[in-house]
Design an enzyme around this catalytic site. Sequence first.
Site, mmCIF file in Angstrom:
data_model
loop_
_atom_site.group_PDB
_atom_site.id
_atom_site.type_symbol
_atom_site.label_atom_id
_atom_site.label_comp_id
_atom_site.label_asym_id
_atom_site.label_seq_id
_atom_site.Cartn_x
_atom_site.Cartn_y
_atom_site.Cartn_z
ATOM 1 C CB CYS A 153 -41.667 33.169 39.631
ATOM 2 S SG CYS A 153 -43.099 34.164 39.235
ATOM 3 C CB VAL A 157 -37.860 32.213 44.024
ATOM 4 C CG1 VAL A 157 -37.794 31.373 45.303
ATOM 5 C CG2 VAL A 157 -39.231 32.862 43.912
#
Length: 506
Positions: A153, A157
């Site tokens: 993640c 991101v």
Amino acid sequence: MPQSAEKVLDHKDLFKEPEYQAMLEKKRATYENATPAETVAETADWTKSWDYREKNLARSCVTINPAKACQPLGAVFAAAGYDSTMSFVHGSQGCVAYYRSHLARHFKEPSSAVSSSMTEDAAVFGGLNNMVEGLANTYALYSPKMIAVSTTCMAEVIGDDLNSFIIKSKEKESVPADFPVPFAHTPAFVGSHVDGYDNMQKGILSNFWKDAPRTAGEGLNIVPGFDGYCVGNVREMRRMLGLMGVEATVLGDASDVYDTPSDGEYRMYAGGTTQEEIKEALNAKATLSLQEYCTRRTLAFCEEVGQETASFHYPMGVKATDEFLMKVSDLTGKEIPEALRLERGRLIDAMADSQAYLHGKTYAIFGDPDFVYAMARFVMEMGGEPKHCLATNGGKDWEVQMKELLASSPFGEGCQVWAGKDLWHLRSILATEPADLLIGSSYGKYLERDCNVPLIRLTFPIFDRHHHHRFPTFGYQGAIQVLVKILDKIFDKLDDESDISFDLTR
């Protein structure tokens, strides 16, 4: 305390001792502001009501205990199927610890993977330096033949570009310029482990096949898909193909990786598809996938390079195995031998022998889309009735396929298909519309306890039982293994619940 070096008690006995019971009761009273037992029981009963079910199924902003994992886990599993390949996950150490432990707990084998160890500074300034240093360390310390890079993640991101980072790392001589470093963007906040598996498979094939010349041949490639039973299933598939006289390249063969012997030698790398096999696989006539939802992008890429493709839904049971073998026969021109026809007949004989106990049993099935499809299909072949079929990572297209399958048999009538729902949803469903048996992973044991529906563990992950993955579920022989597991649970339940029919012979 009763624990001592001379008499070591297991936790299940230790915490029943008076000292521990008193300590736990004091903790509840002092720190937990314990709710009265009557209120707890009343609330627990309400969570099994239709009223709560309606509220639970209407839930849309939170997921509770999903029957899936995140993309990078699938990428790590896919990379493990290739010879001397080290998974390099661009993200934090904690994420990689989860992937390694998840696989190790299921297979009871070490699962190697490294991390770029991104922390707060990388989240602000980007992870290029982590990539440069991490690839250099991985190459120097672990001597892999390939490093397969995926993301978590954090990297996704902030928008880290793997392709440019790998190019820059090679410029800085982290690894040799010609060293293979395939990659896949695997954001953990979308999709699931089956998508991560697919993305990494495509990434590895693209690394070797893109812009390479292809000479069309007669070879056959097979992509197994994300399969917790890969140790038994890949070997069973190879055995069946061997009986047909067919040699196929398994793209991502993790069967030896997760089944190493204890002989005094630690094998960080064991087996797996070699780079030479990957390169030659470009020339294959066709690539077959044993799990459609694990390989959609991979098969699309195979079609782009000129190969025929076909996909299946976890070939388990009579008809599913028939379809797989007939497709292989059609592509290769090889006859299906008498040995396999005999195995098919033995499976049908076993099903007929046990028909009195199988017929009319109802099942709730959960897991990955391909597994749920295959399991429901086999259940109906046995005369069972799927009642609830749930795949957290199943979409609308899977729901349509499932309904078509269920409509093809009178045993599928009335079955409800739950795409995108989680195991807390399934708890409400089973509490209000029970089934005789539950089929899924170890996470179903909480449903077994709360809803009193016996669990049969037949899909990844299986943490609380050992060595299931060593035995096949694919093919006719694998289907007999599945049949026996189901029957054992039926007979155990019958013995547990009956004072009248505690029979020696069944």
